[in-house]
Design a protein around this motif. Structure first.
Motif, PDB file in Angstrom:
ATOM      1  N   LYS A 104       3.698  -9.424  -5.068  1.00  0.00           N
ATOM      2  CA  LYS A 104       3.477  -8.538  -6.215  1.00  0.00           C
ATOM      3  C   LYS A 104       1.985  -8.327  -6.469  1.00  0.00           C
ATOM      4  O   LYS A 104       1.529  -7.198  -6.649  1.00  0.00           O
ATOM      5  CB  LYS A 104       4.143  -9.119  -7.460  1.00  0.00           C
ATOM      6  CG  LYS A 104       3.930  -8.264  -8.690  1.00  0.00           C
ATOM      7  CD  LYS A 104       4.606  -8.845  -9.895  1.00  0.00           C
ATOM      8  CE  LYS A 104       4.417  -7.937 -11.099  1.00  0.00           C
ATOM      9  NZ  LYS A 104       5.204  -8.383 -12.238  1.00  0.00           N
ATOM     10  N   LEU A 105       1.209  -9.403  -6.489  1.00  0.00           N
ATOM     11  CA  LEU A 105      -0.223  -9.274  -6.760  1.00  0.00           C
ATOM     12  C   LEU A 105      -0.949  -8.556  -5.626  1.00  0.00           C
ATOM     13  O   LEU A 105      -1.870  -7.776  -5.873  1.00  0.00           O
ATOM     14  CB  LEU A 105      -0.846 -10.644  -7.014  1.00  0.00           C
ATOM     15  CG  LEU A 105      -0.433 -11.308  -8.322  1.00  0.00           C
ATOM     16  CD1 LEU A 105      -0.974 -12.722  -8.398  1.00  0.00           C
ATOM     17  CD2 LEU A 105      -0.889 -10.492  -9.512  1.00  0.00           C
TER      18      LEU A 105
ATOM     19  N   LYS B 161       0.355  -6.244  -3.713  1.00  0.00           N
ATOM     20  CA  LYS B 161       0.706  -4.824  -3.863  1.00  0.00           C
ATOM     21  C   LYS B 161      -0.089  -4.188  -5.003  1.00  0.00           C
ATOM     22  O   LYS B 161      -0.644  -3.111  -4.858  1.00  0.00           O
ATOM     23  CB  LYS B 161       2.205  -4.686  -4.120  1.00  0.00           C
ATOM     24  CG  LYS B 161       2.676  -3.270  -4.223  1.00  0.00           C
ATOM     25  CD  LYS B 161       4.186  -3.207  -4.408  1.00  0.00           C
ATOM     26  CE  LYS B 161       4.655  -1.778  -4.499  1.00  0.00           C
ATOM     27  NZ  LYS B 161       6.110  -1.686  -4.675  1.00  0.00           N
ATOM     28  N   MET B 162      -0.167  -4.885  -6.128  1.00  0.00           N
ATOM     29  CA  MET B 162      -0.919  -4.373  -7.271  1.00  0.00           C
ATOM     30  C   MET B 162      -2.392  -4.215  -6.904  1.00  0.00           C
ATOM     31  O   MET B 162      -3.012  -3.196  -7.199  1.00  0.00           O
ATOM     32  CB  MET B 162      -0.778  -5.317  -8.456  1.00  0.00           C
ATOM     33  CG  MET B 162      -1.527  -4.855  -9.692  1.00  0.00           C
ATOM     34  SD  MET B 162      -1.428  -6.034 -11.034  1.00  0.00           S
ATOM     35  CE  MET B 162      -2.574  -7.275 -10.450  1.00  0.00           C
ATOM     36  N   HIS B 163      -2.942  -5.213  -6.261  1.00  0.00           N
ATOM     37  CA  HIS B 163      -4.352  -5.189  -5.861  1.00  0.00           C
ATOM     38  C   HIS B 163      -4.622  -4.028  -4.900  1.00  0.00           C
ATOM     39  O   HIS B 163      -5.616  -3.328  -5.020  1.00  0.00           O
ATOM     40  CB  HIS B 163      -4.697  -6.528  -5.193  1.00  0.00           C
ATOM     41  CG  HIS B 163      -6.083  -6.622  -4.653  1.00  0.00           C
ATOM     42  ND1 HIS B 163      -7.177  -6.759  -5.464  1.00  0.00           N
ATOM     43  CD2 HIS B 163      -6.554  -6.614  -3.394  1.00  0.00           C
ATOM     44  CE1 HIS B 163      -8.263  -6.833  -4.727  1.00  0.00           C
ATOM     45  NE2 HIS B 163      -7.922  -6.751  -3.462  1.00  0.00           N
TER      46      HIS B 163
ATOM     47  N   HIS C 288      -2.679  -1.146  -4.311  1.00  0.00           N
ATOM     48  CA  HIS C 288      -2.345   0.205  -4.764  1.00  0.00           C
ATOM     49  C   HIS C 288      -3.027   0.590  -6.071  1.00  0.00           C
ATOM     50  O   HIS C 288      -3.741   1.588  -6.131  1.00  0.00           O
ATOM     51  CB  HIS C 288      -0.835   0.355  -4.899  1.00  0.00           C
ATOM     52  CG  HIS C 288      -0.125   0.207  -3.588  1.00  0.00           C
ATOM     53  ND1 HIS C 288      -0.163   1.162  -2.605  1.00  0.00           N
ATOM     54  CD2 HIS C 288       0.605  -0.809  -3.092  1.00  0.00           C
ATOM     55  CE1 HIS C 288       0.521   0.750  -1.559  1.00  0.00           C
ATOM     56  NE2 HIS C 288       1.002  -0.446  -1.825  1.00  0.00           N
ATOM     57  N   GLN C 289      -2.842  -0.197  -7.105  1.00  0.00           N
ATOM     58  CA  GLN C 289      -3.361   0.180  -8.416  1.00  0.00           C
ATOM     59  C   GLN C 289      -4.881   0.095  -8.474  1.00  0.00           C
ATOM     60  O   GLN C 289      -5.521   0.876  -9.142  1.00  0.00           O
ATOM     61  CB  GLN C 289      -2.748  -0.696  -9.499  1.00  0.00           C
ATOM     62  CG  GLN C 289      -1.273  -0.439  -9.669  1.00  0.00           C
ATOM     63  CD  GLN C 289      -0.646  -1.369 -10.689  1.00  0.00           C
ATOM     64  OE1 GLN C 289      -1.293  -2.259 -11.224  1.00  0.00           O
ATOM     65  NE2 GLN C 289       0.618  -1.159 -10.952  1.00  0.00           N
TER      66      GLN C 289
ATOM     67  N   THR D  80      10.039  -8.878  -7.262  1.00  0.00           N
ATOM     68  CA  THR D  80       8.669  -9.222  -7.635  1.00  0.00           C
ATOM     69  C   THR D  80       8.584  -9.430  -9.144  1.00  0.00           C
ATOM     70  O   THR D  80       7.514  -9.482  -9.705  1.00  0.00           O
ATOM     71  CB  THR D  80       7.683  -8.123  -7.194  1.00  0.00           C
ATOM     72  OG1 THR D  80       8.110  -6.872  -7.720  1.00  0.00           O
ATOM     73  CG2 THR D  80       7.590  -8.061  -5.689  1.00  0.00           C
TER      74      THR D  80
END
Length: 179
Positions: free
Chosen positions: A14-15, A17-19, A21-22, A94
């Motif tokens: 999850k982190l 993916k966040m790191h 993409h976002q 996630t």
């Protein structure tokens, strides 16, 4: 990224993916995943480390200091073979605290209603481990802590060593077992 209490790797995924993409940045260069449970390491984290060469497994629980400890498996899962275990906990979510990841796979409380087989482990004093890493002042560090009640032990020692400002983002799930 440093994940204290990696479980099956769902927070890492999850982190990451966040790191990526976002925040429009590349994947973490290196991710250290701490997990004590040998079954979770064997069924989930070894595969993750094989597919992502930036993942480094630390097969120990994090604590404020180095010490030997006794953890306990979850007796509800001891009778399950690996196939049944993976079917019950596919580790596809996630989200936090879902029944499809083995987040309650055991812990350090002997008298907890689900305590099963004792497992002797060497806990890693996280602050001491951290200062031995090759971390540069400009490195971006994310620290996730979900260690079932040991958060205060780790963070107290962390603050005592003056390391609080070395991390840019903290993700902490608090438990009140030892507070």
């Amino acid at each position: 990224m440093i994940d204290l209490g990696a479980n099956c790797g769902n927070s890492y995924m999850k982190l990451n993916k966040m790191h990526t993409h976002q925040m429009k940045k590349r994947k973490f260069d290196i991710s250290y995943l701490f997990e004590w449970n040998p079954r979770i390491i064997r069924l989930y984290l070894n595969k993750l480390a094989e597919t992502d060469k930036g993942v480094i497994l630390v097969p120990n629980p994090a604590w404020g200091v180095d010490m030997n400890m006794t953890f306990y498996t979850d007796k509800r899962d001891e009778h399950k073979d690996d196939e049944a275990y993976l079917k019950q906990y596919p580790c596809t979510s996630t989200k936090v605290n879902t029944y499809n990841s083995p987040e309650d796979s055991g812990g350090m409380l002997k008298n907890y209603g689900r305590s099963g087989t004792p497992v002797e482990v060497q806990a890693v004093g996280f602050p001491g481990w951290f200062v031995k890493q090759d971390i540069k002042p400009n490195d971006l560090i994310y620290l996730k802590i979900d260690i079932e009640g040991a958060e205060c032990s780790v963070l107290d020692a962390w603050m005592d060593m003056g390391l609080t400002c070395t991390v840019q983002e903290y993700y902490i799930e608090w438990h009140d077992f030892f507070t």
